[in-house]
Design a protein around this motif. Structure first.
Motif, PDB file in Angstrom:
ATOM      1  N   LEU A 142       0.828  -1.207   0.000  1.00 11.55           N
ATOM      2  CA  LEU A 142       0.000   0.000   0.000  1.00 11.55           C
ATOM      3  C   LEU A 142       0.864   1.259   0.000  1.00 11.55           C
ATOM      4  CD1 LEU A 142      -2.835  -1.072   2.457  1.00 11.55           C
ATOM      5  CD2 LEU A 142      -2.955  -0.886  -0.037  1.00 11.55           C
ATOM      6  N   GLU A 143       1.967   1.236   0.738  1.00 11.65           N
ATOM      7  CA  GLU A 143       2.865   2.394   0.772  1.00 11.65           C
ATOM      8  C   GLU A 143       3.501   2.623  -0.600  1.00 11.65           C
ATOM      9  OE1 GLU A 143       6.671   3.599   3.406  1.00 11.65           O
ATOM     10  OE2 GLU A 143       4.888   2.947   4.525  1.00 11.65           O
ATOM     11  N   LYS A 144       3.874   1.539  -1.271  1.00 10.42           N
ATOM     12  CA  LYS A 144       4.461   1.667  -2.616  1.00 10.42           C
ATOM     13  C   LYS A 144       3.439   2.266  -3.584  1.00 10.42           C
ATOM     14  CE  LYS A 144       7.282  -0.681  -5.962  1.00 10.42           C
ATOM     15  NZ  LYS A 144       8.183   0.424  -6.164  1.00 10.42           N
ATOM     16  N   ARG A 145       2.178   1.835  -3.491  1.00 10.82           N
ATOM     17  CA  ARG A 145       1.125   2.411  -4.346  1.00 10.82           C
ATOM     18  C   ARG A 145       0.984   3.912  -4.092  1.00 10.82           C
ATOM     19  NH1 ARG A 145      -3.822  -1.692  -3.512  1.00 10.82           N
ATOM     20  NH2 ARG A 145      -2.827  -3.503  -4.414  1.00 10.82           N
ATOM     21  N   ALA A 146       0.981   4.279  -2.812  1.00 13.59           N
ATOM     22  CA  ALA A 146       0.849   5.699  -2.461  1.00 13.59           C
ATOM     23  C   ALA A 146       2.045   6.498  -2.965  1.00 13.59           C
ATOM     24  CB  ALA A 146       0.682   5.854  -0.949  1.00 13.59           C
ATOM     25  N   GLU A 147       3.246   5.954  -2.815  1.00 12.32           N
ATOM     26  CA  GLU A 147       4.455   6.632  -3.308  1.00 12.32           C
ATOM     27  C   GLU A 147       4.384   6.862  -4.812  1.00 12.32           C
ATOM     28  OE1 GLU A 147       7.675   4.101  -2.136  1.00 12.32           O
ATOM     29  OE2 GLU A 147       7.846   5.028  -0.157  1.00 12.32           O
ATOM     30  N   GLU A 148       3.969   5.830  -5.533  1.00 14.79           N
ATOM     31  CA  GLU A 148       3.870   5.945  -6.989  1.00 14.79           C
ATOM     32  C   GLU A 148       2.799   6.963  -7.384  1.00 14.79           C
ATOM     33  OE1 GLU A 148       3.206   1.902  -8.189  1.00 14.79           O
ATOM     34  OE2 GLU A 148       5.330   1.379  -8.018  1.00 14.79           O
ATOM     35  N   ALA A 149       1.673   6.953  -6.677  1.00 15.73           N
ATOM     36  CA  ALA A 149       0.591   7.886  -6.999  1.00 15.73           C
ATOM     37  C   ALA A 149       1.004   9.332  -6.763  1.00 15.73           C
ATOM     38  CB  ALA A 149      -0.651   7.556  -6.166  1.00 15.73           C
ATOM     39  N   LEU A 150       1.817   9.554  -5.721  1.00 16.82           N
ATOM     40  CA  LEU A 150       2.277  10.914  -5.423  1.00 16.82           C
ATOM     41  C   LEU A 150       3.521  11.300  -6.215  1.00 16.82           C
ATOM     42  CD1 LEU A 150       1.829  11.031  -1.549  1.00 16.82           C
ATOM     43  CD2 LEU A 150       0.422  12.163  -3.284  1.00 16.82           C
ATOM     44  N   GLY A 151       4.155  10.346  -6.868  1.00 13.07           N
ATOM     45  CA  GLY A 151       5.363  10.635  -7.619  1.00 13.07           C
ATOM     46  C   GLY A 151       6.570  10.867  -6.739  1.00 13.07           C
ATOM     47  N   VAL A 152       6.561  10.326  -5.542  1.00 12.91           N
ATOM     48  CA  VAL A 152       7.682  10.508  -4.616  1.00 12.91           C
ATOM     49  C   VAL A 152       8.940   9.851  -5.164  1.00 12.91           C
ATOM     50  CG1 VAL A 152       8.520  10.018  -2.283  1.00 12.91           C
ATOM     51  CG2 VAL A 152       6.166  10.744  -2.637  1.00 12.91           C
ATOM     52  N   VAL A 153       8.786   8.822  -5.968  1.00 10.09           N
ATOM     53  CA  VAL A 153       9.925   8.122  -6.551  1.00 10.09           C
ATOM     54  C   VAL A 153      10.714   9.053  -7.462  1.00 10.09           C
ATOM     55  CG1 VAL A 153      10.572   6.123  -7.962  1.00 10.09           C
ATOM     56  CG2 VAL A 153       8.616   5.975  -6.422  1.00 10.09           C
ATOM     57  N   GLU A 154      10.037  10.031  -8.089  1.00  3.08           N
ATOM     58  CA  GLU A 154      10.673  10.925  -9.052  1.00  3.08           C
ATOM     59  C   GLU A 154      11.115  12.248  -8.441  1.00  3.08           C
ATOM     60  OE1 GLU A 154       7.082  11.041 -10.929  1.00  3.08           O
ATOM     61  OE2 GLU A 154       7.180   8.978 -11.538  1.00  3.08           O
ATOM     62  N   ALA A 190      -0.758  17.368  -2.441  1.00  3.87           N
ATOM     63  CA  ALA A 190      -1.371  16.153  -2.973  1.00  3.87           C
ATOM     64  C   ALA A 190      -1.517  15.173  -1.812  1.00  3.87           C
ATOM     65  CB  ALA A 190      -0.519  15.549  -4.073  1.00  3.87           C
ATOM     66  N   VAL A 191      -2.702  14.570  -1.695  1.00  2.62           N
ATOM     67  CA  VAL A 191      -2.976  13.579  -0.664  1.00  2.62           C
ATOM     68  C   VAL A 191      -3.544  12.353  -1.344  1.00  2.62           C
ATOM     69  CG1 VAL A 191      -4.342  13.044   1.394  1.00  2.62           C
ATOM     70  CG2 VAL A 191      -3.377  15.331   1.113  1.00  2.62           C
ATOM     71  N   VAL A 192      -3.059  11.176  -0.928  1.00  3.75           N
ATOM     72  CA  VAL A 192      -3.548   9.922  -1.491  1.00  3.75           C
ATOM     73  C   VAL A 192      -3.771   8.929  -0.368  1.00  3.75           C
ATOM     74  CG1 VAL A 192      -1.260   8.914  -1.913  1.00  3.75           C
ATOM     75  CG2 VAL A 192      -3.194   8.203  -3.315  1.00  3.75           C
ATOM     76  N   CYS A 193      -4.797   8.110  -0.530  1.00  4.92           N
ATOM     77  CA  CYS A 193      -5.070   7.029   0.417  1.00  4.92           C
ATOM     78  C   CYS A 193      -5.112   5.727  -0.372  1.00  4.92           C
ATOM     79  CB  CYS A 193      -6.393   7.257   1.143  1.00  4.92           C
ATOM     80  SG  CYS A 193      -6.785   5.964   2.348  1.00  4.92           S
ATOM     81  N   SER A 194      -4.349   4.743   0.079  1.00  8.62           N
ATOM     82  CA  SER A 194      -4.341   3.415  -0.550  1.00  8.62           C
ATOM     83  C   SER A 194      -4.849   2.426   0.477  1.00  8.62           C
ATOM     84  CB  SER A 194      -2.925   3.028  -0.970  1.00  8.62           C
ATOM     85  OG  SER A 194      -2.480   3.867  -1.996  1.00  8.62           O
ATOM     86  N   GLY A 195      -5.933   1.753   0.166  1.00 10.96           N
ATOM     87  CA  GLY A 195      -6.500   0.783   1.093  1.00 10.96           C
ATOM     88  C   GLY A 195      -7.989   0.630   0.880  1.00 10.96           C
ATOM     89  N   VAL A 196      -8.744   0.750   1.990  1.00 15.02           N
ATOM     90  CA  VAL A 196     -10.184   0.534   1.976  1.00 15.02           C
ATOM     91  C   VAL A 196     -10.865   1.689   2.691  1.00 15.02           C
ATOM     92  CG1 VAL A 196     -12.035  -0.996   2.781  1.00 15.02           C
ATOM     93  CG2 VAL A 196      -9.867  -1.956   2.014  1.00 15.02           C
ATOM     94  N   GLY A 197     -11.973   2.180   2.136  1.00 10.08           N
ATOM     95  CA  GLY A 197     -12.765   3.207   2.801  1.00 10.08           C
ATOM     96  C   GLY A 197     -12.441   4.611   2.318  1.00 10.08           C
ATOM     97  N   VAL A 216     -11.667  11.941   0.842  1.00  9.69           N
ATOM     98  CA  VAL A 216     -10.770  11.311  -0.122  1.00  9.69           C
ATOM     99  C   VAL A 216     -10.988   9.801  -0.056  1.00  9.69           C
ATOM    100  CG1 VAL A 216      -8.357  10.965  -0.772  1.00  9.69           C
ATOM    101  CG2 VAL A 216      -9.072  13.159   0.198  1.00  9.69           C
ATOM    102  N   ALA A 217     -11.272   9.189  -1.202  1.00 13.05           N
ATOM    103  CA  ALA A 217     -11.444   7.732  -1.271  1.00 13.05           C
ATOM    104  C   ALA A 217     -10.086   7.045  -1.185  1.00 13.05           C
ATOM    105  CB  ALA A 217     -12.142   7.343  -2.567  1.00 13.05           C
ATOM    106  N   CYS A 218     -10.049   5.869  -0.572  1.00 10.38           N
ATOM    107  CA  CYS A 218      -8.801   5.091  -0.456  1.00 10.38           C
ATOM    108  C   CYS A 218      -8.617   4.214  -1.686  1.00 10.38           C
ATOM    109  CB  CYS A 218      -8.817   4.266   0.831  1.00 10.38           C
ATOM    110  SG  CYS A 218      -8.741   5.282   2.305  1.00 10.38           S
ATOM    111  N   ASP A 219      -8.534   4.862  -2.845  1.00  3.56           N
ATOM    112  CA  ASP A 219      -8.449   4.161  -4.124  1.00  3.56           C
ATOM    113  C   ASP A 219      -7.124   4.405  -4.848  1.00  3.56           C
ATOM    114  OD1 ASP A 219      -8.777   6.812  -4.778  1.00  3.56           O
ATOM    115  OD2 ASP A 219     -10.600   6.525  -5.967  1.00  3.56           O
ATOM    116  N   SER A 220      -6.129   4.943  -4.146  1.00  2.00           N
ATOM    117  CA  SER A 220      -4.795   5.222  -4.692  1.00  2.00           C
ATOM    118  C   SER A 220      -4.785   6.305  -5.762  1.00  2.00           C
ATOM    119  CB  SER A 220      -4.140   3.939  -5.234  1.00  2.00           C
ATOM    120  OG  SER A 220      -3.996   2.995  -4.211  1.00  2.00           O
ATOM    121  N   VAL A 221      -5.820   7.140  -5.789  1.00  2.45           N
ATOM    122  CA  VAL A 221      -5.872   8.266  -6.725  1.00  2.45           C
ATOM    123  C   VAL A 221      -5.658   9.541  -5.912  1.00  2.45           C
ATOM    124  CG1 VAL A 221      -7.295   9.550  -8.355  1.00  2.45           C
ATOM    125  CG2 VAL A 221      -7.439   7.051  -8.270  1.00  2.45           C
TER     126      VAL A 221
END
Length: 168
Positions: free
Chosen positions: A57-69, A104-111, A127-132
């Motif tokens: 879930l943390e990796k999904r959130a990182e990718e969604a926020l572009g923290v890797v870049e 930018a805020v992202v939630c990865s998970g449920v709810g 904010v939905a926990c849909d990794s967007v």
């Protein structure tokens, strides 16, 4: 009368060992709750499964926020962070007065989670926990800013945030 006394003694003689044996067998058995599996086992995640789930879930959130870049963005990146939804985010970033930023805020998970950004007055958003990621501009910072994210009932996962300075 002799027959009655004989039967009573003979019956008692046979009955006492039978009852004693039944009592001993019943008391020497293990109790139902012996630490083993119960009749209705409830699934539970092992610590390593929970840790693996968190990493995913943390990796999904990182990718969604572009923290890797981040390295590619130069001086525009300001800060970011991640927390469990159950812990929430309660952050008071120190930003330069008069500048504008993108949050930018992202939630990865449920709810869902409740995002509250406060400068002069609080602005709330679900904010939905849909990794967007949800993005919000913070224009002309003049005072302390507060960023709070709290999980709504039944929510779980990882919530992340990122602040970038907007180029003028």
């Amino acid at each position: 009368m002799i027959y009655g006394k004989w039967f009573t003694r003979r019956g008692a003689t046979l009955l006492v060992p039978i009852l004693s044996a039944a009592f001993l067998v019943g008391c020497s058995g293990e109790p139902e709750d012996n630490g083993g599996p119960s009749k209705n086992p409830k699934p539970s995640a092992s610590p390593s499964a929970t840790s693996d789930q968190r990493k995913i879930l943390e990796k999904r959130a990182e990718e969604a926020l572009g923290v890797v870049e981040i390295d590619e963005l130069g001086d525009l990146f300001v800060q970011s962070g991640f927390e469990r939804v159950s812990d929430g985010i309660h952050h008071r970033p120190v930003l330069s007065s008069g500048k504008s930023y993108a949050l930018a805020v992202v939630c990865s998970g449920v709810g869902e989670v409740r995002l509250t950004v406060t400068m002069k007055r609080p602005e709330r958003q679900t904010v939905a926990c849909d990794s967007v990621p949800v993005r919000q501009r913070i224009m002309d910072v003049t005072a302390q800013i507060e960023i709070d994210v709290d999980g709504l009932a039944g929510s779980s996962g990882i919530v992340g945030w990122r602040i970038d300075e907007l180029a003028k």
